[in-house]
Structures are given as C-alpha cells and as structure tokens.
Design a protein around this motif. Structure first.
Motif, mmCIF file in Angstrom:
data_model
loop_
_atom_site.group_PDB
_atom_site.id
_atom_site.type_symbol
_atom_site.label_atom_id
_atom_site.label_comp_id
_atom_site.label_asym_id
_atom_site.label_seq_id
_atom_site.Cartn_x
_atom_site.Cartn_y
_atom_site.Cartn_z
ATOM 1 N N ALA A 1 0.831 -1.212 0.000
ATOM 2 C CA ALA A 1 0.000 0.000 0.000
ATOM 3 C C ALA A 1 0.859 1.253 0.000
ATOM 4 O O ALA A 1 0.553 2.229 -0.698
ATOM 5 C CB ALA A 1 -0.932 -0.007 1.207
ATOM 6 N N THR B 1 2.359 1.690 -3.545
ATOM 7 C CA THR B 1 1.420 2.167 -4.553
ATOM 8 C C THR B 1 1.057 3.633 -4.365
ATOM 9 O O THR B 1 0.648 4.296 -5.309
ATOM 10 C CB THR B 1 0.124 1.330 -4.565
ATOM 11 N N SER B 2 1.222 4.160 -3.166
ATOM 12 C CA SER B 2 0.937 5.583 -2.973
ATOM 13 C C SER B 2 2.147 6.457 -3.286
ATOM 14 O O SER B 2 1.998 7.628 -3.630
ATOM 15 C CB SER B 2 0.454 5.845 -1.550
ATOM 16 N N ILE C 1 1.103 13.682 -2.178
ATOM 17 C CA ILE C 1 1.228 12.289 -1.762
ATOM 18 C C ILE C 1 0.212 12.111 -0.653
ATOM 19 O O ILE C 1 0.252 12.810 0.344
ATOM 20 C CB ILE C 1 2.619 11.962 -1.199
ATOM 21 N N PHE D 1 -2.609 9.238 1.466
ATOM 22 C CA PHE D 1 -3.079 7.893 1.739
ATOM 23 C C PHE D 1 -4.606 7.931 1.805
ATOM 24 O O PHE D 1 -5.203 7.709 2.852
ATOM 25 C CB PHE D 1 -2.497 7.355 3.036
ATOM 26 N N GLY D 2 -5.214 8.295 0.692
ATOM 27 C CA GLY D 2 -6.667 8.382 0.640
ATOM 28 C C GLY D 2 -7.176 9.508 1.518
ATOM 29 O O GLY D 2 -6.750 10.643 1.403
ATOM 30 N N SER E 1 -2.607 13.900 3.796
ATOM 31 C CA SER E 1 -2.241 14.564 2.556
ATOM 32 C C SER E 1 -0.898 15.250 2.766
ATOM 33 O O SER E 1 -0.744 16.041 3.689
ATOM 34 C CB SER E 1 -3.309 15.592 2.186
#
Length: 130
Positions: free
Chosen positions: A28, A31-32, A105, A107-108, A112
């Motif tokens: 995870a 992928t971010s 960048i 993580f959903g 942020s």
C-alpha cells in the motif's frame, strides 16, 4: 517459513498473519509513493524537450510557448516554467529552464502530504543571430 506453516500449533498462524499484514502495508505504501516517481520522470522529460526546442529555435518566445502547451496537453501535467533568458539567444550562449510541480502524496482520506517536484535543464543555443 514452511516449518511454521506446517506446524500444528497455533503460534505459526499468528506469525504468518502478521507477516501477510506487514506485506500488505508495504505494498500500500509503494502504490501511494510510486506515482511520484512517474510524475518526476514526466517533469524531467518536459524540461528536456522544452530546452531542446529553445536550442533549435535559438530563442525563448512563441515557439517555446506553443511547445509548452503541447507538452502540457500530451503529458497531462501543468508545471510552472521559468527561463533564465528571454528573446533571442546567441550561438553557444547558455540558458536554463526550470519547471516546478506541486504533487500531493496521500493515503486516501487519512493524510495529505504536498511536495514540490523540480526539474532543471541547461542548454546552448544552436542559432547564430546577425
């Protein structure tokens, strides 16, 4: 690892579950963060192509502006572009082009992290102006 999987006691299953969970978290994170490397590569390509356009034309003006718009459309990025010189650039005279891009960048919905990507290209004019 195979011994722990074949072990009939319950402790091996907990270890495997922790390892799988850790691997999923690493994937995870990758992928971010991986899209940042793609954006940096695109930004480097953007500045190199703009620099080459200015080298061929021998000036910073309408040609480089139209090339900039074409690259923004084609690559799908919109960086801020700064030139060290403007107008006609004499043969073998150095110039630099710097492009900066704000990239987020995240993580959903959790976090942020905006970062600034920068790319710089140095070139020399190939045109002699009388």
């Amino acid at each position: 690892m195979r011994k722990r999987l074949k072990d009939k006691r319950g402790s091996g299953y907990i270890d495997v579950a922790v390892i799988v969970l850790s691997a999923i978290l690493v994937i995870a994170l990758a992928t971010s963060v991986f899209p940042v490397y793609i954006a940096k590569s695109q930004l480097d390509s953007f500045t190199q192509e703009l620099c080459r356009e200015a080298e061929i034309c021998g000036k910073v003006g309408s040609e480089t502006s139209s090339r900039e718009l074409t690259l923004k459309e084609r690559l799908g990025i919109s960086p801020n572009v700064e030139w060290s010189k403007s107008g006609a650039i004499q043969l073998n005279e150095e110039f630099t082009v710097t492009a900066t891009l704000e990239y987020d960048i995240g993580f959903g919905a959790f976090a942020s992290f905006p970062i600034t990507l920068a790319s710089k290209a140095i070139g020399k004019s190939e045109v002699y102006h009388k």
